[in-house]
Design an enzyme around this catalytic site. Structure first.
Site, PDB file in Angstrom:
ATOM      1  N   ASP A  83      -5.703   5.415 -11.238  1.00 59.31           N
ATOM      2  CA  ASP A  83      -4.598   5.297 -10.277  1.00 59.31           C
ATOM      3  C   ASP A  83      -3.728   4.088 -10.664  1.00 59.31           C
ATOM      4  O   ASP A  83      -4.249   3.015 -10.978  1.00 59.31           O
ATOM      5  CB  ASP A  83      -5.212   5.103  -8.878  1.00 59.31           C
ATOM      6  CG  ASP A  83      -4.197   5.215  -7.752  1.00 59.31           C
ATOM      7  OD1 ASP A  83      -3.151   5.859  -7.949  1.00 59.31           O
ATOM      8  OD2 ASP A  83      -4.470   4.668  -6.658  1.00 59.31           O
ATOM      9  N   GLU A 142       5.639   8.079 -12.427  1.00 62.21           N
ATOM     10  CA  GLU A 142       6.282   7.817 -11.125  1.00 62.21           C
ATOM     11  C   GLU A 142       7.743   7.466 -11.326  1.00 62.21           C
ATOM     12  O   GLU A 142       8.088   6.643 -12.177  1.00 62.21           O
ATOM     13  CB  GLU A 142       5.573   6.668 -10.383  1.00 62.21           C
ATOM     14  CG  GLU A 142       6.290   6.320  -9.066  1.00 62.21           C
ATOM     15  CD  GLU A 142       5.458   5.476  -8.097  1.00 62.21           C
ATOM     16  OE1 GLU A 142       4.228   5.654  -8.064  1.00 62.21           O
ATOM     17  OE2 GLU A 142       6.056   4.656  -7.389  1.00 62.21           O
TER      18      GLU A 142
HETATM   19  P1  13P Z   1      -2.627   4.960   1.230  1.00 62.27           P
HETATM   20  O1  13P Z   1      -2.598   3.471   1.270  1.00 62.27           O
HETATM   21  O2  13P Z   1      -1.633   5.566   2.160  1.00 62.27           O
HETATM   22  O3  13P Z   1      -3.987   5.529   1.448  1.00 62.27           O
HETATM   23  O4  13P Z   1      -2.165   5.411  -0.238  1.00 62.27           O
HETATM   24  C1  13P Z   1      -3.073   5.416  -1.303  1.00 62.27           C
HETATM   25  C2  13P Z   1      -2.403   5.602  -2.617  1.00 62.27           C
HETATM   26  O5  13P Z   1      -1.242   5.990  -2.728  1.00 62.27           O
HETATM   27  C3  13P Z   1      -3.197   5.290  -3.803  1.00 62.27           C
HETATM   28  O6  13P Z   1      -2.474   5.396  -4.989  1.00 62.27           O
HETATM   29  O1  G3H Z   2      -2.637   2.133  -4.867  1.00 58.44           O
HETATM   30  C1  G3H Z   2      -3.227   1.943  -3.836  1.00 58.44           C
HETATM   31  C2  G3H Z   2      -4.627   2.226  -3.597  1.00 58.44           C
HETATM   32  O2  G3H Z   2      -4.833   2.138  -2.207  1.00 58.44           O
HETATM   33  C3  G3H Z   2      -5.565   1.328  -4.367  1.00 58.44           C
HETATM   34  O3  G3H Z   2      -5.608   0.071  -3.822  1.00 58.44           O
HETATM   35  O4  G3H Z   2      -5.303  -1.507  -5.734  1.00 58.44           O
HETATM   36  O5  G3H Z   2      -6.346  -2.222  -3.547  1.00 58.44           O
HETATM   37  O6  G3H Z   2      -7.597  -0.735  -5.124  1.00 58.44           O
HETATM   38  P1  G3H Z   2      -6.243  -1.190  -4.605  1.00 58.44           P
HETATM   39 ZN    ZN Z   3      -0.410   4.940  -4.846  1.00 62.20          ZN
END
Ligand code: 13P
Ligand code: G3H
Ligand code: ZN
Length: 349
Positions: A83, A142
């Site tokens: 992510d 993105e």
């Molecule tokens: P939320 O903070 O709304 O759960 O979004 C999570 C997210 O976009 C992780 O990449």
């Molecule tokens: O991108 C957002 C997700 O909620 C991940 O959060 O970077 O705190 O692990 P984090």
């Molecule tokens: Zn995100």
């Protein structure tokens, strides 16, 4: 079942007209909660780790925990996704570790804070696409910038500051060859997204629909998609927490998105709220307890309940057995011979 390409998972979702939740994990209990929910609802699933999660848990722990999930639940297709990769190096390290999908978030510079130019975004995303596709790995890009800051990542500010321009989205998808495209439509990461139930002035579903019309074969991704349910806020506050009043993204808006090309929905905050509420409740009601299992078990159950609910609401429930995994090496061939550009990849059962 081996870990599955996220592209295959999303192509199948497009074919079935449903969305797939992408849930963030940092530890074993969160992975167990997701897999419990996937089994309960018979859902394919995307498990994702942020840079912060990889650092917190250490790469090897997290990777092997997710592999353990794929061994324990051979009937569930699992895509393992990086992510918000902030650079080529972050994405490369995830791919070399064995992730089947990465997000190159080139909407921000590598500091994870400063909005990048369109050209910078295209350049770094294209580089990741070339590296990833050669290895059969999926790429999410993105365009536009989300609001808020999570764990030091994010541009801050309101979700309305950098809404995606549909023309740029088309150009970006064409120039980069991404498999999935995250767009900014007014959402932000974290609990504080909206100060009242969002309407079209702050949550730009019309922009999403316009992008889908222009890019009907591109899988769209909604970030910042926690619904921040009032009952979860109330549990935390009832047991000594201090959350301010806030609103998230209503599930019916996400479902509207799913009817308009959204295939991946990112949810982290709702699970964080569920876990925290359950732990607070145990410690508040039984201050004498000190065995972590006494509060981690209810926390895991609370998260499983939220995830199972989202899987049903997004429509992925019931679809785990629709297809068998296509080997990543075969997927790499599809990228190489051009059959996997905008053509959905759909496996024979
Ligand atoms: P939320 O903070 O709304 O759960 O979004 C999570 C997210 O976009 C992780 O990449
Ligand atoms: O991108 C957002 C997700 O909620 C991940 O959060 O970077 O705190 O692990 P984090
Ligand atoms: Zn995100």
């Amino acid at each position: 079942m081996p870990l599955v390409s996220m592209r295959q998972l999303l192509d199948e979702a497009a074919k079935g007209g449903y969305g797939v939740g992408a849930f963030n994990v940092n530890d074993m209990e969160q992975i167990q909660a997701i897999m419990g929910a996937a089994k309960e609802t018979n859902s394919p699933v995307i498990i994702q780790a942020s840079r912060g999660a990889r650092q917190f848990a250490q790469d090897k722990y997290l990777f092997h925990l997710i592999l353990a999930a794929s061994e324990l639940y051979p009937e569930i297709p699992i895509a393992m996704h990086q992510d918000h990769g902030n650079s080529f190096e972050t994405c490369k390290s995830a791919i070399e570790l064995g992730y089947t999908s990465v997000m190159m978030d080139g909407s921000l510079k590598a500091d994870g804070k400063t909005p990048a130019s369109f050209e910078e975004n295209v350049e770094v995303t294209r580089k990741v696409v070339d590296f990833a596709h050669e290895r059969g790995v999926t790429v999410e890009g993105e365009i536009g910038v989300l609001g808020g800051v999570e764990d030091g990542h994010g541009a801050g500010g309101s979700g309305l500051d950098h809404i995606t321009d549909p023309d740029q989205a088309v150009e970006f998808a064409e120039l980069t060859g991404v498999d999935a495209l995250a767009i900014a439509i007014g959402t932000s990461h974290g609990a504080y997204k909206f100060t009242k139930k969002p309407d079209g002035s702050v949550l730009k579903m019309d922009v999403l629909i316009a992008i889908h019309k222009r890019l009907p074969n591109t899988h769209l991704v909604m970030h910042g998609s926690s619904s921040v349910p009032k009952d979860l806020q109330d549990i935390i506050n009832h047991y000594g927490g201090k959350l301010k009043e806030t609103w998230g993204v209503p599930v019916e808006e996400i479902q509207l998105g799913i009817r308009n090309g959204v295939r991946k929905i990112n949810v982290d905050t709702d699970n964080r709220l569920a876990i925290t509420g359950a732990i607070r409740k145990v410690l508040w009601e039984s201050p004498e307890k000190f065995d972590p299992r006494d509060y981690m078990k209810p926390a895991r159950e609370a998260m499983q309940k939220v995830v199972a609910q989202r899987m049903t609401q997004f429509g992925q429930a019931g679809h785990a057995g629709d297809y068998s995994p296509i080997a990543i090496t075969e997927i790499a061939k599809g990228y190489a011979d051009g059959t996997l550009t905008t053509q959905p990849l759909v496996a024979a059962k």
